[in-house]
Design a protein around this motif. Structure first.
Motif, PDB file in Angstrom:
ATOM      1  N   HIS A 150       2.552  33.183  28.344  1.00 15.25           N
ATOM      2  CA  HIS A 150       3.568  33.325  27.311  1.00 15.25           C
ATOM      3  C   HIS A 150       4.943  33.253  27.951  1.00 15.25           C
ATOM      4  O   HIS A 150       5.092  33.365  29.175  1.00 15.25           O
ATOM      5  CB  HIS A 150       3.400  34.664  26.575  1.00 15.25           C
ATOM      6  CG  HIS A 150       3.498  35.845  27.479  1.00 15.25           C
ATOM      7  ND1 HIS A 150       2.454  36.261  28.290  1.00 15.25           N
ATOM      8  CD2 HIS A 150       4.525  36.691  27.750  1.00 15.25           C
ATOM      9  CE1 HIS A 150       2.823  37.303  29.002  1.00 15.25           C
ATOM     10  NE2 HIS A 150       4.084  37.588  28.698  1.00 15.25           N
ATOM     11  N   GLY A 151       5.963  33.054  27.135  1.00 22.97           N
ATOM     12  CA  GLY A 151       7.328  32.991  27.628  1.00 22.97           C
ATOM     13  C   GLY A 151       8.282  32.845  26.459  1.00 22.97           C
ATOM     14  O   GLY A 151       7.889  32.983  25.292  1.00 22.97           O
ATOM     15  N   VAL A 152       9.531  32.562  26.740  1.00 26.46           N
ATOM     16  CA  VAL A 152      10.507  32.287  25.680  1.00 26.46           C
ATOM     17  C   VAL A 152      11.320  31.060  26.070  1.00 26.46           C
ATOM     18  O   VAL A 152      11.666  30.876  27.243  1.00 26.46           O
ATOM     19  CB  VAL A 152      11.457  33.476  25.398  1.00 26.46           C
ATOM     20  CG1 VAL A 152      10.706  34.614  24.733  1.00 26.46           C
ATOM     21  CG2 VAL A 152      12.169  33.942  26.640  1.00 26.46           C
ATOM     22  N   ALA A 153      11.609  30.213  25.066  1.00 23.29           N
ATOM     23  CA  ALA A 153      12.488  29.064  25.282  1.00 23.29           C
ATOM     24  C   ALA A 153      13.908  29.562  25.553  1.00 23.29           C
ATOM     25  O   ALA A 153      14.275  30.672  25.154  1.00 23.29           O
ATOM     26  CB  ALA A 153      12.449  28.155  24.061  1.00 23.29           C
TER      27      ALA A 153
ATOM     28  N   SER B 199       1.844  27.778  21.205  1.00 26.01           N
ATOM     29  CA  SER B 199       2.423  27.788  19.865  1.00 26.01           C
ATOM     30  C   SER B 199       3.828  28.371  19.969  1.00 26.01           C
ATOM     31  O   SER B 199       4.176  29.063  20.932  1.00 26.01           O
ATOM     32  CB  SER B 199       1.559  28.608  18.905  1.00 26.01           C
ATOM     33  OG  SER B 199       1.351  29.921  19.402  1.00 26.01           O
ATOM     34  N   ARG B 200       4.657  28.078  18.972  1.00 29.71           N
ATOM     35  CA  ARG B 200       6.065  28.489  18.994  1.00 29.71           C
ATOM     36  C   ARG B 200       6.341  29.388  17.787  1.00 29.71           C
ATOM     37  O   ARG B 200       5.995  29.039  16.658  1.00 29.71           O
ATOM     38  CB  ARG B 200       6.981  27.259  18.971  1.00 29.71           C
ATOM     39  CG  ARG B 200       6.743  26.327  20.164  1.00 29.71           C
ATOM     40  CD  ARG B 200       7.500  25.011  19.980  1.00 29.71           C
ATOM     41  NE  ARG B 200       8.941  25.188  20.004  1.00 29.71           N
ATOM     42  CZ  ARG B 200       9.683  25.136  21.095  1.00 29.71           C
ATOM     43  NH1 ARG B 200       9.133  24.903  22.277  1.00 29.71           N
ATOM     44  NH2 ARG B 200      11.003  25.296  21.028  1.00 29.71           N
ATOM     45  N   TRP B 201       7.006  30.521  18.039  1.00 30.72           N
ATOM     46  CA  TRP B 201       7.252  31.501  16.983  1.00 30.72           C
ATOM     47  C   TRP B 201       8.694  31.991  17.076  1.00 30.72           C
ATOM     48  O   TRP B 201       9.135  32.427  18.142  1.00 30.72           O
ATOM     49  CB  TRP B 201       6.287  32.676  17.119  1.00 30.72           C
ATOM     50  CG  TRP B 201       4.862  32.258  17.112  1.00 30.72           C
ATOM     51  CD1 TRP B 201       4.097  31.914  18.199  1.00 30.72           C
ATOM     52  CD2 TRP B 201       4.038  32.096  15.973  1.00 30.72           C
ATOM     53  NE1 TRP B 201       2.840  31.562  17.802  1.00 30.72           N
ATOM     54  CE2 TRP B 201       2.764  31.661  16.429  1.00 30.72           C
ATOM     55  CE3 TRP B 201       4.233  32.285  14.603  1.00 30.72           C
ATOM     56  CZ2 TRP B 201       1.717  31.416  15.569  1.00 30.72           C
ATOM     57  CZ3 TRP B 201       3.177  32.044  13.741  1.00 30.72           C
ATOM     58  CH2 TRP B 201       1.933  31.611  14.223  1.00 30.72           C
TER      59      TRP B 201
ATOM     60  N   ALA C  36      19.518  31.347  28.781  1.00 34.70           N
ATOM     61  CA  ALA C  36      18.487  32.067  29.538  1.00 34.70           C
ATOM     62  C   ALA C  36      17.162  32.037  28.805  1.00 34.70           C
ATOM     63  O   ALA C  36      17.102  32.205  27.585  1.00 34.70           O
ATOM     64  CB  ALA C  36      18.917  33.507  29.776  1.00 34.70           C
ATOM     65  N   GLY C  37      16.094  31.814  29.532  1.00 35.26           N
ATOM     66  CA  GLY C  37      14.744  31.836  28.976  1.00 35.26           C
ATOM     67  C   GLY C  37      13.791  32.411  30.003  1.00 35.26           C
ATOM     68  O   GLY C  37      14.208  32.975  31.026  1.00 35.26           O
ATOM     69  N   MET C  38      12.505  32.256  29.737  1.00 37.59           N
ATOM     70  CA  MET C  38      11.485  32.694  30.697  1.00 37.59           C
ATOM     71  C   MET C  38      10.287  31.767  30.567  1.00 37.59           C
ATOM     72  O   MET C  38       9.747  31.581  29.481  1.00 37.59           O
ATOM     73  CB  MET C  38      11.072  34.143  30.455  1.00 37.59           C
ATOM     74  CG  MET C  38      10.149  34.689  31.543  1.00 37.59           C
ATOM     75  SD  MET C  38       9.908  36.486  31.445  1.00 37.59           S
ATOM     76  CE  MET C  38      11.541  37.080  31.864  1.00 37.59           C
TER      77      MET C  38
ATOM     78  N   LEU D  54       6.939  31.615  23.043  1.00 33.69           N
ATOM     79  CA  LEU D  54       5.884  30.648  23.358  1.00 33.69           C
ATOM     80  C   LEU D  54       4.617  31.419  23.708  1.00 33.69           C
ATOM     81  O   LEU D  54       4.631  32.267  24.606  1.00 33.69           O
ATOM     82  CB  LEU D  54       6.311  29.776  24.542  1.00 33.69           C
ATOM     83  CG  LEU D  54       7.688  29.111  24.430  1.00 33.69           C
ATOM     84  CD1 LEU D  54       8.046  28.398  25.735  1.00 33.69           C
ATOM     85  CD2 LEU D  54       7.731  28.137  23.260  1.00 33.69           C
ATOM     86  N   PHE D  55       3.515  31.124  22.994  1.00 38.11           N
ATOM     87  CA  PHE D  55       2.261  31.843  23.247  1.00 38.11           C
ATOM     88  C   PHE D  55       1.163  30.822  23.478  1.00 38.11           C
ATOM     89  O   PHE D  55       0.772  30.070  22.580  1.00 38.11           O
ATOM     90  CB  PHE D  55       1.921  32.741  22.061  1.00 38.11           C
ATOM     91  CG  PHE D  55       0.907  33.805  22.389  1.00 38.11           C
ATOM     92  CD1 PHE D  55       1.207  34.828  23.269  1.00 38.11           C
ATOM     93  CD2 PHE D  55      -0.354  33.783  21.814  1.00 38.11           C
ATOM     94  CE1 PHE D  55       0.286  35.807  23.586  1.00 38.11           C
ATOM     95  CE2 PHE D  55      -1.288  34.763  22.111  1.00 38.11           C
ATOM     96  CZ  PHE D  55      -0.968  35.779  23.005  1.00 38.11           C
ATOM     97  N   GLY D  56       0.673  30.794  24.721  1.00 42.64           N
ATOM     98  CA  GLY D  56      -0.293  29.792  25.124  1.00 42.64           C
ATOM     99  C   GLY D  56      -1.709  30.296  25.190  1.00 42.64           C
ATOM    100  O   GLY D  56      -2.177  31.017  24.303  1.00 42.64           O
TER     101      GLY D  56
END
Length: 218
Positions: free
Chosen positions: A190-193, A169-171, A129-131, A158-160
């Motif tokens: 923004h979102g999450v992988a 960018s990926r954190w 699951a991601g967003m 993920l922060f765009g």
């Protein structure tokens, strides 16, 4: 001991800038994690997790619940906030003081004094699951920051930028990490992988919980 309040716990790491007016606070909630997880369990007995459906008819990958005076919902009518849980026609559970105090403290730590959250969206992510990249723009009050707390399995944030096409960018977000953004970055995508197959935590297993605090009305 992790998860319990400890007056002698070391201070959280220095904020990491991930964008303009946007900060990653590594381990900021680490002394409260057990309390936060237990409270999620209590809240979701009143307002159960559910996979909401987008206006386009797609079930969201994460399961969601809410607390506070306003809860975020989505269905064929669109994205919006309500003061009642559509499943029960009852008010959303009140926001616990442990939730509110953490959000207020995190916001103030990076310069957003006076944050007064009205809504906490609780997301539950399981393997895969991601967003996708999105903006938080359903709130009337865009001057207030957003505070996001990670509990459980690690995930990539993920922060765009202001355009969906901006490369994010990926954190890595781990148990007890907090992200705060507002000001210039308030409407950044923004979102999450997707939560990886090997992403686990000793307490939650292959599950990541996310608390997202927002001010809805001015």
């Amino acid at each position: 001991m992790q998860g319990s309040l400890d007056l002698f716990a070391p201070p959280a790491a220095e904020p990491i800038a991930i964008g303009p007016d946007a900060w990653l606070l590594k381990g900021f909630a680490s002394t409260q994690t057990d309390t936060l997880l237990a409270t999620i369990g209590q809240l979701t007995q009143q307002a159960a997790f559910r996979h909401q459906v987008t206006p386009g008819g797609h079930a969201m990958a994460s399961a969601q619940a809410s607390c506070g005076t306003h809860g975020w919902v989505t269905d064929k009518r669109g994205y919006r906030y309500t003061t009642e849980d559509p499943l029960t026609a009852q008010p959303w559970p009140a926001m616990p003081s442990s939730f509110r105090e953490l959000a207020v403290r995190a916001a103030a730590h990076v310069g957003f004094e006076g944050f007064d959250p009205q809504s906490c969206l609780i997301n539950r992510y399981q393997t895969g699951a991601g967003m996708g990249l999105h903006q938080d723009k359903d709130e009337q009050d865009l001057a207030a920051p957003i505070v996001s707390v990670t509990l459980g399995a690690p995930i990539t944030f993920l922060f765009g930028g202001m355009q969906r096409s901006d490369k994010p960018s990926r954190w890595l977000l781990e148990h007890g990490d907090v992200v705060v953004w507002g000001g210039v970055s308030r409407l950044f995508f923004h979102g999450v992988a997707p939560l990886g197959k090997k992403a686990v935590h000793p307490v939650t297993g292959a599950v990541r919980y996310n608390l997202t605090f927002r001010r809805v009305e001015s």
